[in-house]
Motif scaffolding. Structure first.
Motif, PDB file in Angstrom:
ATOM      1  N   GLU A  49       0.301  12.517 -37.909  1.00  0.00           N
ATOM      2  CA  GLU A  49       0.212  13.406 -38.930  1.00  0.00           C
ATOM      3  C   GLU A  49      -0.251  14.132 -40.311  1.00  0.00           C
ATOM      4  O   GLU A  49      -0.625  15.079 -40.991  1.00  0.00           O
ATOM      5  CB  GLU A  49       1.321  14.397 -39.018  1.00  0.00           C
ATOM      6  CG  GLU A  49       1.975  14.998 -37.418  1.00  0.00           C
ATOM      7  CD  GLU A  49       3.004  15.406 -36.600  1.00  0.00           C
ATOM      8  OE1 GLU A  49       3.792  15.938 -38.343  1.00  0.00           O
ATOM      9  OE2 GLU A  49       4.032  15.625 -36.179  1.00  0.00           O
ATOM     10  N   TYR A  50       0.255  12.872 -41.523  1.00  0.00           N
ATOM     11  CA  TYR A  50      -0.598  12.552 -42.542  1.00  0.00           C
ATOM     12  C   TYR A  50      -2.040  12.619 -42.866  1.00  0.00           C
ATOM     13  O   TYR A  50      -2.303  13.292 -42.952  1.00  0.00           O
ATOM     14  CB  TYR A  50       0.323  11.785 -43.799  1.00  0.00           C
ATOM     15  CG  TYR A  50      -0.104  10.970 -44.706  1.00  0.00           C
ATOM     16  CD1 TYR A  50       0.640  12.340 -45.787  1.00  0.00           C
ATOM     17  CD2 TYR A  50      -0.832  10.682 -44.689  1.00  0.00           C
ATOM     18  CE1 TYR A  50      -0.398  11.672 -47.370  1.00  0.00           C
ATOM     19  CE2 TYR A  50      -1.510   9.586 -46.017  1.00  0.00           C
ATOM     20  CZ  TYR A  50      -1.120  10.284 -47.009  1.00  0.00           C
ATOM     21  OH  TYR A  50      -1.258   9.998 -48.296  1.00  0.00           O
ATOM     22  N   SER A  51      -2.551  11.262 -41.632  1.00  0.00           N
ATOM     23  CA  SER A  51      -3.765  11.449 -42.214  1.00  0.00           C
ATOM     24  C   SER A  51      -4.411  12.255 -41.645  1.00  0.00           C
ATOM     25  O   SER A  51      -5.374  13.025 -42.250  1.00  0.00           O
ATOM     26  CB  SER A  51      -3.859   9.879 -40.881  1.00  0.00           C
ATOM     27  OG  SER A  51      -3.452   8.772 -41.268  1.00  0.00           O
ATOM     28  N   PHE A  52      -3.887  13.166 -40.762  1.00  0.00           N
ATOM     29  CA  PHE A  52      -4.780  14.176 -40.346  1.00  0.00           C
ATOM     30  C   PHE A  52      -5.134  15.383 -41.183  1.00  0.00           C
ATOM     31  O   PHE A  52      -5.998  15.817 -41.625  1.00  0.00           O
ATOM     32  CB  PHE A  52      -4.518  15.080 -39.075  1.00  0.00           C
ATOM     33  CG  PHE A  52      -4.838  14.265 -37.982  1.00  0.00           C
ATOM     34  CD1 PHE A  52      -6.031  13.268 -37.729  1.00  0.00           C
ATOM     35  CD2 PHE A  52      -3.606  14.147 -36.745  1.00  0.00           C
ATOM     36  CE1 PHE A  52      -6.399  12.494 -36.417  1.00  0.00           C
ATOM     37  CE2 PHE A  52      -4.354  13.422 -35.777  1.00  0.00           C
ATOM     38  CZ  PHE A  52      -5.261  13.016 -35.287  1.00  0.00           C
ATOM     39  N   ASP A  53      -3.814  15.436 -41.926  1.00  0.00           N
ATOM     40  CA  ASP A  53      -3.679  16.400 -43.036  1.00  0.00           C
ATOM     41  C   ASP A  53      -5.400  15.636 -44.327  1.00  0.00           C
ATOM     42  O   ASP A  53      -5.771  16.685 -45.088  1.00  0.00           O
ATOM     43  CB  ASP A  53      -2.696  16.642 -43.537  1.00  0.00           C
ATOM     44  CG  ASP A  53      -2.354  18.114 -44.450  1.00  0.00           C
ATOM     45  OD1 ASP A  53      -3.028  19.040 -44.557  1.00  0.00           O
ATOM     46  OD2 ASP A  53      -1.817  17.570 -45.826  1.00  0.00           O
ATOM     47  N   ARG A  54      -4.525  14.796 -44.652  1.00  0.00           N
ATOM     48  CA  ARG A  54      -5.530  14.467 -45.706  1.00  0.00           C
ATOM     49  C   ARG A  54      -7.211  13.999 -45.505  1.00  0.00           C
ATOM     50  O   ARG A  54      -8.136  14.112 -46.201  1.00  0.00           O
ATOM     51  CB  ARG A  54      -4.859  12.814 -46.066  1.00  0.00           C
ATOM     52  CG  ARG A  54      -3.400  12.981 -46.179  1.00  0.00           C
ATOM     53  CD  ARG A  54      -3.387  13.789 -47.895  1.00  0.00           C
ATOM     54  NE  ARG A  54      -4.303  13.476 -48.987  1.00  0.00           N
ATOM     55  CZ  ARG A  54      -4.331  14.079 -50.391  1.00  0.00           C
ATOM     56  NH1 ARG A  54      -3.735  15.215 -50.225  1.00  0.00           N
ATOM     57  NH2 ARG A  54      -5.553  13.381 -50.879  1.00  0.00           N
ATOM     58  N   ILE A  55      -7.227  14.086 -44.225  1.00  0.00           N
ATOM     59  CA  ILE A  55      -8.603  13.905 -43.652  1.00  0.00           C
ATOM     60  C   ILE A  55     -10.015  15.423 -43.539  1.00  0.00           C
ATOM     61  O   ILE A  55     -10.634  15.338 -43.785  1.00  0.00           O
ATOM     62  CB  ILE A  55      -8.613  13.390 -42.272  1.00  0.00           C
ATOM     63  CG1 ILE A  55      -8.255  11.454 -41.896  1.00  0.00           C
ATOM     64  CG2 ILE A  55     -10.086  13.696 -41.948  1.00  0.00           C
ATOM     65  CD1 ILE A  55      -8.035  11.138 -40.673  1.00  0.00           C
ATOM     66  N   LYS A  56      -8.109  16.862 -43.500  1.00  0.00           N
ATOM     67  CA  LYS A  56      -9.020  17.210 -42.743  1.00  0.00           C
ATOM     68  C   LYS A  56      -9.526  17.830 -45.056  1.00  0.00           C
ATOM     69  O   LYS A  56     -10.829  18.377 -45.007  1.00  0.00           O
ATOM     70  CB  LYS A  56      -8.394  18.800 -42.976  1.00  0.00           C
ATOM     71  CG  LYS A  56      -8.390  18.140 -41.129  1.00  0.00           C
ATOM     72  CD  LYS A  56      -6.963  19.800 -41.100  1.00  0.00           C
ATOM     73  CE  LYS A  56      -6.028  19.970 -40.915  1.00  0.00           C
ATOM     74  NZ  LYS A  56      -5.002  20.687 -40.395  1.00  0.00           N
ATOM     75  N   LYS A  57      -8.563  17.241 -45.663  1.00  0.00           N
ATOM     76  CA  LYS A  57      -8.786  17.797 -46.684  1.00  0.00           C
ATOM     77  C   LYS A  57      -9.541  16.970 -47.535  1.00  0.00           C
ATOM     78  O   LYS A  57     -11.066  17.580 -48.502  1.00  0.00           O
ATOM     79  CB  LYS A  57      -7.477  17.571 -47.675  1.00  0.00           C
ATOM     80  CG  LYS A  57      -6.696  18.366 -47.515  1.00  0.00           C
ATOM     81  CD  LYS A  57      -5.698  18.008 -48.340  1.00  0.00           C
ATOM     82  CE  LYS A  57      -4.047  18.681 -48.009  1.00  0.00           C
ATOM     83  NZ  LYS A  57      -2.653  18.412 -48.849  1.00  0.00           N
TER      84      LYS A  57
END
Length: 223
Positions: A49-57
């Motif tokens: 969940e953290y990774s996907f949020d950061r990758i989107k940014k």
């Protein structure tokens, strides 16, 4: 008469396929698979969940105007080739797509044979491939990027908790038949099919709006 009509149809289809293939081989692409893989690898092994949020940014910074906003994205089940996973589409056009994909359960099946090149960078879990014509499987772990070349087919297996970033490049509409076949003929989960079509439509409209704005700016600057 039927034979003549059939031959004409085959010729028309052949010409269309040749033209699309010629265009795909020579066009320039917006995304760079190496850039996407490099962004994904920054978050290998972290909470998805953290990774996907950061990758989107990070993707929005690298490709401004081409990644859907959070309000337009959603996680959707995907049944294809006998396996079941979940995906969240970030970008999609006629020739490219970027999405998050993974599964919370062990699942396996047929990869599909695409008119597109597909690469997956694994964040967590494991991915196993059994390529056509071989007698052994290949295991992939977090940090690895798995490349599925167009025309290639494999058996695929994901362990529970496998999550990845996927980039596809080719004639993307041709992949929808495989992506939606199990939904139409097996699960009959037409709500999910509606979700997929709705998000894909949003992506196409976003891309059309982006390039329309670009053209307007060019015309305005040239006056």
């Amino acid at each position: 008469m039927f034979l003549v009509s059939f031959v004409k149809l085959v010729l028309i289809i052949s010409v269309i396929v040749f033209c699309i293939h010629y265009w795909l081989k020579r066009k320039s692409y917006l995304f760079d698979g190496d850039v996407i893989a490099r962004i994904a690898r920054k978050y290998v092994g972290k909470d998805p969940e953290y990774s996907f949020d950061r990758i989107k940014k990070d993707l929005r910074k690298a490709y401004p105007g081409h990644i859907l906003q959070d309000v337009d994205t959603q996680w959707m089940f995907m049944n294809a080739g006998g396996w079941m996973g979940s995906m969240s589409i970030l970008h999609a056009s006629v020739t490219e797509y970027v999405l998050f994909f993974g599964t919370a359960i062990d699942t396996s099946g047929h990869s599909g044979r695409y008119w597109a090149n597909v690469s997956d960078t694994i964040l967590t879990g494991t991915f196993r491939q059994w390529s056509e014509g071989t007698l052994k499987t290949v295991h992939y772990n977090p940090g690895d990027t798995v490349v599925h070349v167009w025309g290639e087919v494999t058996a695929v297996q994901w362990s529970a908790g496998t999550w990845m970033v996927e980039y596809g490049k080719g004639f993307i509409p041709s992949t929808l038949g495989f992506a939606l076949a199990d939904t139409v003929f097996s699960t009959q989960d037409f709500v999910t099919m509606f979700y997929v079509i709705r998000v894909y439509t949003k992506c196409l409209l976003q891309e059309a709006g982006f390039y329309l704005s670009e053209w307007k700016s060019l015309i305005k600057d040239s006056l």
